[in-house]
Write a protein that holds these residues in place. Structure first.
Motif, PDB file in Angstrom:
ATOM      1  N   GLY A 145       0.812  -1.219   0.000  1.00 44.21           N
ATOM      2  CA  GLY A 145       0.000   0.000   0.000  1.00 44.21           C
ATOM      3  C   GLY A 145       0.839   1.259   0.000  1.00 44.21           C
ATOM      4  O   GLY A 145       0.580   2.196  -0.763  1.00 44.21           O
ATOM      5  N   ALA A 146       1.863   1.280   0.854  1.00 43.01           N
ATOM      6  CA  ALA A 146       2.775   2.425   0.870  1.00 43.01           C
ATOM      7  C   ALA A 146       3.457   2.570  -0.482  1.00 43.01           C
ATOM      8  O   ALA A 146       3.705   3.693  -0.948  1.00 43.01           O
ATOM      9  N   HIS A 147       3.729   1.440  -1.120  1.00 37.33           N
ATOM     10  CA  HIS A 147       4.374   1.473  -2.438  1.00 37.33           C
ATOM     11  C   HIS A 147       3.434   2.055  -3.495  1.00 37.33           C
ATOM     12  O   HIS A 147       3.867   2.839  -4.341  1.00 37.33           O
ATOM     13  N   ILE A 148       2.162   1.689  -3.424  1.00 32.33           N
ATOM     14  CA  ILE A 148       1.174   2.259  -4.351  1.00 32.33           C
ATOM     15  C   ILE A 148       1.140   3.777  -4.216  1.00 32.33           C
ATOM     16  O   ILE A 148       1.140   4.515  -5.206  1.00 32.33           O
ATOM     17  N   ILE A 149       1.113   4.254  -2.971  1.00 32.20           N
ATOM     18  CA  ILE A 149       1.058   5.695  -2.736  1.00 32.20           C
ATOM     19  C   ILE A 149       2.327   6.377  -3.241  1.00 32.20           C
ATOM     20  O   ILE A 149       2.277   7.421  -3.911  1.00 32.20           O
ATOM     21  N   ALA A 150       3.485   5.799  -2.928  1.00 34.05           N
ATOM     22  CA  ALA A 150       4.750   6.405  -3.362  1.00 34.05           C
ATOM     23  C   ALA A 150       4.853   6.464  -4.878  1.00 34.05           C
ATOM     24  O   ALA A 150       5.278   7.474  -5.454  1.00 34.05           O
ATOM     25  N   LYS A 151       4.461   5.391  -5.542  1.00 34.23           N
ATOM     26  CA  LYS A 151       4.578   5.323  -7.008  1.00 34.23           C
ATOM     27  C   LYS A 151       3.559   6.223  -7.699  1.00 34.23           C
ATOM     28  O   LYS A 151       3.907   6.959  -8.624  1.00 34.23           O
ATOM     29  N   SER A 152       2.318   6.165  -7.270  1.00 27.71           N
ATOM     30  CA  SER A 152       1.266   6.888  -7.977  1.00 27.71           C
ATOM     31  C   SER A 152       1.196   8.365  -7.596  1.00 27.71           C
ATOM     32  O   SER A 152       0.606   9.163  -8.322  1.00 27.71           O
TER      33      SER A 152
END
Length: 205
Positions: free
Chosen positions: A49-56
């Motif tokens: 989830g943190a990765h989704i936020i960081a990427k998007s």
């Protein structure tokens, strides 16, 4: 390999058609429309989830901090979801020292966490202390029979009634409620909340 507890979402071990995976991912993409600045993902699990936020949201966030009490989950997140904007830390969401250690955030995300926590007031106090004035909290939880009542879920302390969920956010200046069924997320005002299994609150301090 990160241990699957039955509730833990580990995208690498799941099919793209898995309903639990799609539901959880949908919440992070919903949150991505709101977030900016310094972001905390409270109880970040495997780190997807943190990765989704960081990427998007890389052009509008300055940092994404994922915190989880499971050391193995934090290690897994660091190895699987590296991003230059993201930091994964071990920590208990009910630890009263956490606000002093982590500082303030513009946005705090907490998905499917509060139903696991007996020390609900300490958890919510930590969130409020760490959220900057004018900041936003996005929190979700499944609805159920109410505080203190068995819910049939092994890892859940209880599942709140709709009314109890709403009462959690009285200290915030403004709160919008949404409901979710599968990947569908919509404003709570357009339907009867009790017909939906899960609620999401977007709260502005």
């Amino acid at each position: 390999m990160l241990k699957d507890t039955g509730e833990r979402v580990i995208p690498e071990n799941m099919k793209i058609t898995n309903g639990l995976l799609m539901e959880h991912v949908a919440r992070y993409h919903f949150a991505a429309e709101y977030v900016s600045g310094r972001v905390l993902d409270f109880a970040s699990g495997s780190g997807y989830g943190a990765h989704i936020i960081a990427k998007s949201c890389k052009h509008k966030v300055s940092e994404v901090v994922g915190v989880d009490r499971d050391k193995d989950a934090v290690t897994y997140a660091r190895g699987t979801y590296y991003h230059p904007l993201t930091t994964f830390l071990e920590g208990d969401v009910t630890d009263p020292a956490l606000p002093g250690e982590l500082g303030k955030f513009d946005f705090i995300l907490s998905f499917e966490t509060i139903e696991h926590i007996a020390e609900e007031e300490m958890f919510l106090s930590n969130i409020y202390q760490m959220l900057k004035p004018g900041g936003t909290l996005i929190l979700s939880t499944p609805f159920g029979e109410g505080r203190g009542k068995p819910c049939g879920q092994t890892f859940h302390v209880h599942q709140l009634k709709v009314e109890e969920f709403h009462e959690l956010f009285d200290s915030y200046k403004e709160t919008e409620f949404f409901v979710q069924k599968g990947v569908l997320i919509q404003p709570a005002s357009v339907t009867e909340e009790r017909d939906y299994p899960l609620g999401i609150a977007v709260c502005r301090k």
